[in-house]
Design a protein around this motif. Structure first.
Motif, PDB file in Angstrom:
ATOM      1  N   ALA A   1       0.822  -1.209   0.000  1.00 21.72           N
ATOM      2  CA  ALA A   1       0.000   0.000   0.000  1.00 21.72           C
ATOM      3  C   ALA A   1       0.857   1.260   0.000  1.00 21.72           C
ATOM      4  O   ALA A   1       0.514   2.254  -0.652  1.00 21.72           O
ATOM      5  CB  ALA A   1      -0.924  -0.007   1.218  1.00 21.72           C
ATOM      6  N   ALA A   2       1.979   1.225   0.713  1.00 22.00           N
ATOM      7  CA  ALA A   2       2.857   2.387   0.739  1.00 22.00           C
ATOM      8  C   ALA A   2       3.489   2.653  -0.620  1.00 22.00           C
ATOM      9  O   ALA A   2       3.714   3.801  -1.007  1.00 22.00           O
ATOM     10  CB  ALA A   2       3.941   2.188   1.794  1.00 22.00           C
ATOM     11  N   VAL A   3       3.765   1.595  -1.368  1.00 15.96           N
ATOM     12  CA  VAL A   3       4.361   1.756  -2.702  1.00 15.96           C
ATOM     13  C   VAL A   3       3.335   2.291  -3.700  1.00 15.96           C
ATOM     14  O   VAL A   3       3.643   3.171  -4.518  1.00 15.96           O
ATOM     15  CB  VAL A   3       4.942   0.409  -3.184  1.00 15.96           C
ATOM     16  CG1 VAL A   3       5.365   0.510  -4.649  1.00 15.96           C
ATOM     17  CG2 VAL A   3       6.117   0.007  -2.329  1.00 15.96           C
ATOM     18  N   LEU A   4       2.101   1.796  -3.628  1.00 18.94           N
ATOM     19  CA  LEU A   4       1.074   2.160  -4.609  1.00 18.94           C
ATOM     20  C   LEU A   4       0.415   3.494  -4.312  1.00 18.94           C
ATOM     21  O   LEU A   4      -0.156   4.112  -5.208  1.00 18.94           O
ATOM     22  CB  LEU A   4       0.012   1.061  -4.683  1.00 18.94           C
ATOM     23  CG  LEU A   4       0.501  -0.313  -5.158  1.00 18.94           C
ATOM     24  CD1 LEU A   4      -0.656  -1.311  -5.165  1.00 18.94           C
ATOM     25  CD2 LEU A   4       1.125  -0.222  -6.544  1.00 18.94           C
ATOM     26  N   GLY A   5       0.452   3.934  -3.070  1.00 18.94           N
ATOM     27  CA  GLY A   5      -0.181   5.198  -2.723  1.00 18.94           C
ATOM     28  C   GLY A   5      -1.518   5.007  -2.040  1.00 18.94           C
ATOM     29  O   GLY A   5      -2.105   3.924  -2.055  1.00 18.94           O
ATOM     30  N   GLN A   6      -2.034   6.078  -1.467  1.00 19.06           N
ATOM     31  CA  GLN A   6      -3.239   6.018  -0.654  1.00 19.06           C
ATOM     32  C   GLN A   6      -4.489   6.056  -1.535  1.00 19.06           C
ATOM     33  O   GLN A   6      -4.743   7.025  -2.241  1.00 19.06           O
ATOM     34  CB  GLN A   6      -3.275   7.197   0.322  1.00 19.06           C
ATOM     35  CG  GLN A   6      -4.454   7.198   1.273  1.00 19.06           C
ATOM     36  CD  GLN A   6      -4.465   8.434   2.162  1.00 19.06           C
ATOM     37  OE1 GLN A   6      -3.707   9.364   1.937  1.00 19.06           O
ATOM     38  NE2 GLN A   6      -5.327   8.432   3.168  1.00 19.06           N
ATOM     39  N   SER A   7      -5.277   4.986  -1.502  1.00 23.56           N
ATOM     40  CA  SER A   7      -6.550   4.921  -2.207  1.00 23.56           C
ATOM     41  C   SER A   7      -7.263   3.643  -1.810  1.00 23.56           C
ATOM     42  O   SER A   7      -6.657   2.723  -1.239  1.00 23.56           O
ATOM     43  CB  SER A   7      -6.363   4.969  -3.732  1.00 23.56           C
ATOM     44  OG  SER A   7      -5.748   3.782  -4.194  1.00 23.56           O
ATOM     45  N   LEU A   8      -8.554   3.575  -2.136  1.00 22.82           N
ATOM     46  CA  LEU A   8      -9.322   2.367  -1.842  1.00 22.82           C
ATOM     47  C   LEU A   8      -8.869   1.212  -2.726  1.00 22.82           C
ATOM     48  O   LEU A   8      -8.825   0.057  -2.287  1.00 22.82           O
ATOM     49  CB  LEU A   8     -10.811   2.642  -2.053  1.00 22.82           C
ATOM     50  CG  LEU A   8     -11.782   1.571  -1.556  1.00 22.82           C
ATOM     51  CD1 LEU A   8     -11.671   1.398  -0.047  1.00 22.82           C
ATOM     52  CD2 LEU A   8     -13.208   1.924  -1.948  1.00 22.82           C
ATOM     53  N   THR A   9      -8.504   1.511  -3.974  1.00 24.26           N
ATOM     54  CA  THR A   9      -7.991   0.475  -4.872  1.00 24.26           C
ATOM     55  C   THR A   9      -6.689  -0.103  -4.342  1.00 24.26           C
ATOM     56  O   THR A   9      -6.436  -1.308  -4.459  1.00 24.26           O
ATOM     57  CB  THR A   9      -7.779   1.056  -6.277  1.00 24.26           C
ATOM     58  OG1 THR A   9      -9.003   1.612  -6.750  1.00 24.26           O
ATOM     59  CG2 THR A   9      -7.312  -0.016  -7.241  1.00 24.26           C
ATOM     60  N   THR A  10      -5.864   0.739  -3.759  1.00 25.50           N
ATOM     61  CA  THR A  10      -4.607   0.273  -3.180  1.00 25.50           C
ATOM     62  C   THR A  10      -4.850  -0.738  -2.076  1.00 25.50           C
ATOM     63  O   THR A  10      -4.153  -1.751  -1.971  1.00 25.50           O
ATOM     64  CB  THR A  10      -3.810   1.469  -2.637  1.00 25.50           C
ATOM     65  OG1 THR A  10      -3.428   2.309  -3.722  1.00 25.50           O
ATOM     66  CG2 THR A  10      -2.575   1.007  -1.888  1.00 25.50           C
ATOM     67  N   VAL A  11      -5.844  -0.484  -1.238  1.00 22.27           N
ATOM     68  CA  VAL A  11      -6.174  -1.416  -0.153  1.00 22.27           C
ATOM     69  C   VAL A  11      -6.582  -2.772  -0.722  1.00 22.27           C
ATOM     70  O   VAL A  11      -6.154  -3.822  -0.234  1.00 22.27           O
ATOM     71  CB  VAL A  11      -7.288  -0.827   0.726  1.00 22.27           C
ATOM     72  CG1 VAL A  11      -7.749  -1.852   1.756  1.00 22.27           C
ATOM     73  CG2 VAL A  11      -6.807   0.424   1.426  1.00 22.27           C
ATOM     74  N   MET A  12      -7.409  -2.757  -1.770  1.00 21.95           N
ATOM     75  CA  MET A  12      -7.839  -4.016  -2.383  1.00 21.95           C
ATOM     76  C   MET A  12      -6.650  -4.799  -2.926  1.00 21.95           C
ATOM     77  O   MET A  12      -6.534  -6.014  -2.712  1.00 21.95           O
ATOM     78  CB  MET A  12      -8.838  -3.726  -3.509  1.00 21.95           C
ATOM     79  CG  MET A  12     -10.105  -3.041  -3.081  1.00 21.95           C
ATOM     80  SD  MET A  12     -11.164  -2.680  -4.502  1.00 21.95           S
ATOM     81  CE  MET A  12     -12.457  -1.713  -3.736  1.00 21.95           C
ATOM     82  N   ILE A  13      -5.763  -4.104  -3.646  1.00 21.69           N
ATOM     83  CA  ILE A  13      -4.608  -4.784  -4.233  1.00 21.69           C
ATOM     84  C   ILE A  13      -3.678  -5.300  -3.138  1.00 21.69           C
ATOM     85  O   ILE A  13      -3.176  -6.433  -3.207  1.00 21.69           O
ATOM     86  CB  ILE A  13      -3.853  -3.831  -5.183  1.00 21.69           C
ATOM     87  CG1 ILE A  13      -4.751  -3.456  -6.372  1.00 21.69           C
ATOM     88  CG2 ILE A  13      -2.566  -4.474  -5.683  1.00 21.69           C
ATOM     89  CD1 ILE A  13      -4.140  -2.429  -7.287  1.00 21.69           C
ATOM     90  N   ALA A  14      -3.433  -4.479  -2.121  1.00 17.39           N
ATOM     91  CA  ALA A  14      -2.508  -4.869  -1.057  1.00 17.39           C
ATOM     92  C   ALA A  14      -3.007  -6.097  -0.313  1.00 17.39           C
ATOM     93  O   ALA A  14      -2.253  -7.046  -0.061  1.00 17.39           O
ATOM     94  CB  ALA A  14      -2.305  -3.703  -0.090  1.00 17.39           C
ATOM     95  N   VAL A  15      -4.279  -6.104   0.041  1.00 13.05           N
ATOM     96  CA  VAL A  15      -4.837  -7.255   0.757  1.00 13.05           C
ATOM     97  C   VAL A  15      -4.892  -8.475  -0.163  1.00 13.05           C
ATOM     98  O   VAL A  15      -4.658  -9.612   0.267  1.00 13.05           O
ATOM     99  CB  VAL A  15      -6.235  -6.923   1.304  1.00 13.05           C
ATOM    100  CG1 VAL A  15      -6.854  -8.136   1.991  1.00 13.05           C
ATOM    101  CG2 VAL A  15      -6.146  -5.759   2.285  1.00 13.05           C
ATOM    102  N   GLY A  16      -5.177  -8.259  -1.450  1.00 17.04           N
ATOM    103  CA  GLY A  16      -5.197  -9.368  -2.391  1.00 17.04           C
ATOM    104  C   GLY A  16      -3.835 -10.004  -2.576  1.00 17.04           C
ATOM    105  O   GLY A  16      -3.719 -11.237  -2.667  1.00 17.04           O
ATOM    106  N   VAL A  17      -2.791  -9.198  -2.619  1.00 17.31           N
ATOM    107  CA  VAL A  17      -1.428  -9.728  -2.769  1.00 17.31           C
ATOM    108  C   VAL A  17      -1.068 -10.617  -1.584  1.00 17.31           C
ATOM    109  O   VAL A  17      -0.392 -11.651  -1.738  1.00 17.31           O
ATOM    110  CB  VAL A  17      -0.425  -8.566  -2.914  1.00 17.31           C
ATOM    111  CG1 VAL A  17       1.014  -9.070  -2.792  1.00 17.31           C
ATOM    112  CG2 VAL A  17      -0.621  -7.873  -4.255  1.00 17.31           C
TER     113      VAL A  17
END
Length: 320
Positions: free
Chosen positions: A173-189
């Motif tokens: 999440a820190a690499v991708l930046g702050q957003s709701l999409t970032t949370v989805m990707i981070a948790v999915g990874v």
């Protein structure tokens, strides 16, 4: 030539019968599991909790008495002075420090929480299943070269599993930046190595069964064996894990939002964001943090109960 053609036709027919037998046995397994789930109190409680959560998430915004950002009550604008109003007839959960109806924001936040949990789980499930299927196929029927590919994939998976899940999610999440999409990707990874390892292990277990050995002795192509026999019969534990991962995804998504890595717009209600905002006012208004926290806990409990019931229903060691 006619004799060879006849033998080949017999082998193909025998292969089709083998595949049909395995398919029917798999269907029987699911029917038996569904029957056991209907008689399980744990499954019924979990399903009831999930049903309420889904209904609230889908129709909640239309049932909310006020808008999630409304600050006008009885014709007057609520002053932004950090004041709080407790539960009352007009506002069941009270008003927050900005004069917004907490109950309306709770209902709207359920939709955001469900969206994040489902999307992140699907990301981990799809990508993890692809990685696990490739690794399992290479390890089962890929020969020496396939085993080397499997070793490389599993070593990378082990490295990801060795990292704490929340730390890995925060890093992504820190690499991708702050957003709701970032949370989805981070948790999915975070979920990818879990599904990959689970599906690979299930495929290895299926690779040594009698029907796979029979198919190989009949000369059926390895790709066909993997796609039509090994892979379909290896999905049961993955489906169970998907149900359990929804609970984990909701908790981790709420944690990322709590840490400030979620939606950058604080006006958009989400249970993790609501919990983060309530932290500053815990001494003066502890009820602000109680409602989103209880929502997260009960929802995660529902998915956990249903997932555990499914695991017991599909586990051959626990079936009478």
């Amino acid at each position: 030539m006619s004799l060879i053609s006849t033998d080949k036709a017999k082998l193909d027919r025998l292969a089709e019968l083998t595949a049909k037998t395995e398919t029917s046995s798999g269907a029987g397994l699911w029917r038996e599991a569904l029957k056991r789930l209907r008689g399980s109190k744990m499954a019924l409680i979990g399903a009831a909790i999930i049903a309420v959560f889904v209904v609230v998430a889908v129709v909640g915004p239309w049932l909310a008495p006020y808008g999630p950002t409304d600050q006008t009550w009885r014709g007057e604008v609520f002053p932004n002075q950090g004041k709080f109003v407790g539960p009352r007839a007009d506002n069941w959960f009270g008003l927050d420090h900005l004069g917004r109806d907490t109950f309306s924001r709770f209902l709207e936040g359920a939709r955001q929480t469900l969206l994040v949990g489902v999307v992140s789980m699907l990301i981990g499930l799809v990508l993890g299943a692809l990685v696990g299927a490739l690794s399992g196929a290479c390890a089962t029927l890929g020969g020496r070269a396939g085993r080397r590919i499997d070793d490389v994939i599993m070593r990378v998976t082990d490295i990801l599993l060795a990292l704490p899940s929340l730390l890995l999610a925060v890093s992504v999440a820190a690499v991708l930046g702050q957003s709701l999409t970032t949370v989805m990707i981070a948790v999915g990874v975070v979920q990818i190595p879990v599904f990959a390892r689970l599906l690979r292990g299930s495929m290895l277990a299926q690779g040594g069964t009698d029907y796979v050995l029979a198919a190989r002795s009949l000369g059926i192509r390895k790709r066909r064996i993997v796609l039509t026999q090994i892979l379909p019969n290896s999905l049961s534990p993955v489906i169970v894990q998907a149900t359990l991962s929804l609970a984990t995804a909701i908790i981790e998504a709420a944690a990322l939002s709590y840490l400030g890595l979620g939606n950058p717009d604080p006006a958009v209600p989400e249970w993790g964001v609501m919990l983060s905002q309530a932290q500053r006012f815990f001494d003066n208004a502890p009820m602000m943090s109680v409602f989103p926290a209880v929502g997260i806990i009960i929802t995660a409990l529902g998915f956990t109960l249903l997932g555990e019931a499914m695991r017991e229903a599909l586990d051959p060691k626990l079936r009478g």
